[in-house]
Write a protein that holds these residues in place. Structure first.
Motif, short mmCIF file in Angstrom:
data_model
loop_
_atom_site.label_atom_id
_atom_site.label_comp_id
_atom_site.label_asym_id
_atom_site.label_seq_id
_atom_site.Cartn_x
_atom_site.Cartn_y
_atom_site.Cartn_z
N TYR A 180 0.82 -1.21 0.00
CA TYR A 180 0.00 0.00 0.00
C TYR A 180 0.86 1.26 0.00
O TYR A 180 0.44 2.31 -0.51
N GLU A 181 2.05 1.16 0.53
CA GLU A 181 2.94 2.32 0.62
C GLU A 181 3.68 2.56 -0.70
O GLU A 181 4.01 3.70 -1.02
N ILE A 182 3.97 1.49 -1.43
CA ILE A 182 4.85 1.58 -2.60
C ILE A 182 4.10 1.52 -3.91
O ILE A 182 4.40 2.27 -4.85
N LEU A 183 3.13 0.62 -4.02
CA LEU A 183 2.50 0.35 -5.31
C LEU A 183 1.48 1.39 -5.70
O LEU A 183 0.94 2.12 -4.87
N SER A 184 1.20 1.42 -6.99
CA SER A 184 0.18 2.31 -7.53
C SER A 184 -1.20 1.94 -6.99
O SER A 184 -1.45 0.80 -6.59
N GLU A 185 -2.10 2.91 -7.01
CA GLU A 185 -3.47 2.63 -6.60
C GLU A 185 -4.11 1.60 -7.53
O GLU A 185 -5.05 0.91 -7.13
N ARG A 186 -3.62 1.52 -8.75
CA ARG A 186 -4.19 0.58 -9.73
C ARG A 186 -3.72 -0.85 -9.51
O ARG A 186 -4.28 -1.78 -10.09
#
Length: 330
Positions: free
Chosen positions: A12-18
């Motif tokens: 959740y901290e690193i990846l895109s919202e998609r």
């Protein structure tokens, strides 16, 4: 020490919202207690790598039937190249690399011996036809079993990506869509490399438009294709290239079908006849002698028809296993 919960939080901290987050997976058909150290997608990846079906890919044809050189691609090396291209794209877009990697590693588990030539024969003789993407999912769901588990019991997202890596339907996740286009990028480029090495074509034979857009060298082409996918997909809700690059990719693919995949220099008539003879003979033999199926496939007869069990057995064979079995029986 990092636990699974830490890895899930990090997504959740690193990846895109998609990106699909492991903690939001639609889960497995049969519930399992989560792993202490791995996310569900990492666990799926490991199950695929440790499977017998994955190991067999090293002795299955990619394009060239029984090549004499040591450097021609096999179905396994193809899978690894698809995986690497897929991970590069997923990382650049901030999508889930673990999910992408698991799909890519499992996408060809159900491929036949002798490459697409074997798939064509099995599709022709088996009632209902044969499609390797569907067989790959069947391997994952049912055939690759252990004493304590039927199939690999993979997550929905990995299963969907494996099934839809080919065909008209898009994968449900962007990660699955990455594998679909990476499969095409990988096989077009490594098949050009193998075809040039074998003398079937030369670099000078490649069509002018794709060369102008992608470049002529192997490394240059892949970099250009990956860059096009990343730039287009970053601002769109699907994974693809812009129209110019996609058109050039399709032109290069058409060139490969005409000059390599369907070339009599690559697939000589006598070799194709041999593939058809071996697969058809083995299929018909075991249809008539289902009692001689190995135990792993004989157990399928409790729930499936004889043709389905025979199809599963033959699709799982390596090239050399099929040839040796043919010689032994006939």
């Amino acid at each position: 020490m990092l636990y699974r919960e830490d890895l899930e939080k990090r997504e959740y901290e690193i990846l895109s919202e998609r990106a699909v987050k492991a903690a939001e997976s639609r889960g497995r058909a049969v519930f399992e207690e989560p792993c202490r150290y791995r996310t569900d997608f990492q666990r799926d990846r490991d199950r695929i790598i440790h499977s017998k079906a994955f190991r067999r890919l090293m002795h299955k044809t990619q394009v060239f039937l029984a090549p004499e050189g040591d450097h021609y691609r096999t179905r396994l090396t193809h899978t690894l190249e698809v995986t690497q291209v897929s991970r590069t794209i997923a990382r650049a877009l901030g999508l889930n690399e673990d999910l992408t990697e698991a799909i890519a590693l499992g996408h060809d588990l159900g491929h036949t011996p002798f490459g697409h030539s074997g798939e064509y024969v099995l599709d022709k003789i088996h009632p209902g036809g044969f499609r390797h993407n569907e067989q790959s999912l069947r391997v994952a769901d049912y055939l690759e079993s252990t004493p304590s588990r039927t199939g690999m019991n993979l997550t929905f997202e990995v299963r969907d990506g494996i099934l839809n890596h080919s065909g008209k339907l898009p994968a449900a996740t962007l990660e699955g869509q990455i594998v679909k286009i990476s499969d095409r990028i990988a096989y077009i480029n490594h098949d050009i490399d193998d075809a040039v090495r074998s003398g079937v074509i030369t670099d000078a034979d490649l069509p002018e438009k794709p060369v102008r857009i992608f470049g002529r060298g192997h490394r240059e082409r892949i970099d250009s294709m990956v860059t096009s996918v990343v730039l287009f997909s970053d601002t769109h809700d699907r994974i693809s290239m812009d129209e110019e690059h996609l058109s050039a990719l399709n032109e290069l693919r058409s060139f490969m079908f005409e000059n390599v995949y369907h070339s009599t220099k690559v697939k000589k008539e006598e070799d194709l006849a041999k593939v058809e003879t071996v697969i058809t003979s083995l299929y018909e033999y075991y249809i008539s002698h289902p009692d001689e199926l190995p135990d792993d496939y004989a157990r399928l007869l409790k729930t499936d028809s004889v043709p389905v069990a025979v199809k599963d057995y033959i699709a799982g064979m390596t090239d050399r296993y099929a040839m040796n079995l043919y010689r032994k029986i006939f």
